[in-house]
Write a protein that holds these residues in place. Structure first.
Motif, short mmCIF file in Angstrom:
data_model
loop_
_atom_site.label_atom_id
_atom_site.label_comp_id
_atom_site.label_asym_id
_atom_site.label_seq_id
_atom_site.Cartn_x
_atom_site.Cartn_y
_atom_site.Cartn_z
N LYS A 77 0.81 -1.21 0.00
CA LYS A 77 0.00 0.00 0.00
C LYS A 77 0.86 1.27 0.00
CE LYS A 77 -3.86 2.03 2.51
NZ LYS A 77 -4.79 1.88 3.61
N TYR A 78 1.98 1.25 0.73
CA TYR A 78 2.80 2.46 0.85
C TYR A 78 4.14 2.34 0.14
CZ TYR A 78 -0.65 3.76 4.31
OH TYR A 78 -1.82 4.07 4.92
N GLY A 79 4.37 1.26 -0.60
CA GLY A 79 5.64 1.03 -1.25
C GLY A 79 6.03 2.09 -2.26
N HIS A 80 5.09 2.83 -2.77
CA HIS A 80 5.38 3.87 -3.77
C HIS A 80 5.89 5.17 -3.15
CE1 HIS A 80 1.39 4.92 -2.30
NE2 HIS A 80 1.62 6.14 -2.75
N ARG A 81 5.81 5.31 -1.84
CA ARG A 81 6.22 6.55 -1.17
C ARG A 81 7.74 6.60 -1.02
NH1 ARG A 81 2.13 8.37 3.26
NH2 ARG A 81 3.54 10.13 3.08
N ASP A 82 8.31 7.75 -1.29
CA ASP A 82 9.76 7.92 -1.22
C ASP A 82 10.31 7.88 0.20
OD1 ASP A 82 9.90 8.16 -3.97
OD2 ASP A 82 9.78 10.36 -3.92
N ASN A 83 9.49 8.22 1.18
CA ASN A 83 9.99 8.32 2.55
C ASN A 83 9.71 7.07 3.40
OD1 ASN A 83 7.24 8.72 2.65
ND2 ASN A 83 7.33 10.34 4.19
N ILE A 84 9.27 5.99 2.77
CA ILE A 84 9.02 4.73 3.48
C ILE A 84 9.77 3.62 2.76
CG2 ILE A 84 7.31 3.01 4.15
CD1 ILE A 84 5.28 5.24 4.39
N VAL A 85 10.55 2.88 3.53
CA VAL A 85 11.31 1.77 2.98
C VAL A 85 11.00 0.53 3.81
CG1 VAL A 85 13.63 0.87 2.54
CG2 VAL A 85 13.18 3.30 2.26
N PHE A 86 10.70 -0.57 3.15
CA PHE A 86 10.45 -1.84 3.82
C PHE A 86 11.68 -2.72 3.65
CE2 PHE A 86 6.28 -0.19 2.79
CZ PHE A 86 5.60 -0.36 4.00
N VAL A 87 12.13 -3.31 4.76
CA VAL A 87 13.32 -4.16 4.73
C VAL A 87 12.95 -5.50 5.34
CG1 VAL A 87 15.68 -4.44 5.60
CG2 VAL A 87 14.84 -2.16 4.95
N LEU A 88 13.25 -6.57 4.64
CA LEU A 88 13.07 -7.91 5.16
C LEU A 88 14.39 -8.35 5.74
CD1 LEU A 88 11.38 -10.49 5.46
CD2 LEU A 88 12.16 -11.15 3.18
N GLY A 89 14.38 -8.70 7.05
CA GLY A 89 15.64 -9.08 7.67
C GLY A 89 15.43 -9.73 9.02
N ASP A 90 16.50 -9.93 9.72
CA ASP A 90 16.51 -10.59 11.02
C ASP A 90 16.40 -9.53 12.11
OD1 ASP A 90 17.11 -11.95 13.36
OD2 ASP A 90 18.95 -12.85 12.61
N ALA A 91 15.33 -9.55 12.87
CA ALA A 91 15.08 -8.53 13.89
C ALA A 91 16.05 -8.60 15.06
CB ALA A 91 13.65 -8.63 14.40
N GLU A 92 16.78 -9.70 15.20
CA GLU A 92 17.78 -9.79 16.27
C GLU A 92 19.10 -9.14 15.86
OE1 GLU A 92 18.20 -13.86 17.49
OE2 GLU A 92 16.19 -13.92 18.36
N ASN A 93 19.23 -8.77 14.59
CA ASN A 93 20.48 -8.20 14.08
C ASN A 93 20.20 -6.95 13.26
OD1 ASN A 93 22.45 -10.29 15.00
ND2 ASN A 93 21.07 -11.58 13.82
N LEU A 94 19.52 -6.00 13.84
CA LEU A 94 19.09 -4.80 13.12
C LEU A 94 20.26 -3.99 12.56
CD1 LEU A 94 16.24 -3.65 15.52
CD2 LEU A 94 16.00 -4.77 13.29
#
Length: 170
Positions: A1-18
């Motif tokens: 829904k918000y992936g097109h916004r320049d100021n929001i980035v989604f990262v898939l990763g390990d939450a124990e190693n931010l």
């Protein structure tokens, strides 16, 4: 829904190693229905704290169980000997950690009615099902969740989900 916004980035990763994923600083970090599933939540939160700008906040939504309208745990009420973990650690473990870290936090509970189907779907998530019925194959856990809900709904007319929201200031 918000992936097109320049100021929001989604990262898939390990939450124990931010810190492996981020070098920048943030105004806010959200753990949305997730922190209770992270075994080493202490490491994750310490890394989150280190990634905050001055005055930044960490927000957490923590699944606190099934309750009646007053917020009393209906599992403990009807099945006092039943051992059920709501996640990888307890809410009291989280509060003990926050006290030890000497961070300020604001906490509030949110209780809402949830349909049986919603609760069934939620409790059938593998992490939740294994909290109810550990050491059972997942196919068996799903059957046991249904039987558990049959029994619980025979004792309670309405069941609510309880979530605890925590806002942390470092």
């Amino acid at each position: 829904k918000y992936g097109h916004r320049d100021n929001i980035v989604f990262v898939l990763g390990d939450a124990e190693n931010l810190k492996e994923y981020f070098m920048e600083k943030f105004d806010a970090i959200f753990y949305t229905a997730s922190i209770f599933l992270i075994p080493n939540f202490r490491k994750s939160l310490r890394e989150a704290f280190s990634l905050l700008n001055p005055g930044g906040k960490v927000a957490i939504s923590f699944y606190s169980g099934l309750s009646d309208i007053e917020g009393s745990d209906v599992v403990k009420k009807h099945f006092p000997d039943f051992k059920y973990r709501y996640g990888a650690f307890s809410l009291s473990d989280l509060f003990s950690f926050l006290k030890g870290e000497r961070v300020d936090h604001f906490t509030t509970d949110y209780i809402f009615p949830a349909s049986r189907e919603f609760i069934r779907d939620f409790l059938s998530i593998p992490a939740q099902a294994s909290g109810l019925f550990p050491r059972q194959p997942y196919s068996r856990q799903k059957v046991l969740v249904e039987e558990f809900l049959d029994d619980l709904y025979s004792r309670e007319d309405e069941i609510y989900m309880k979530w605890t929201f925590i806002i942390i200031s470092t």
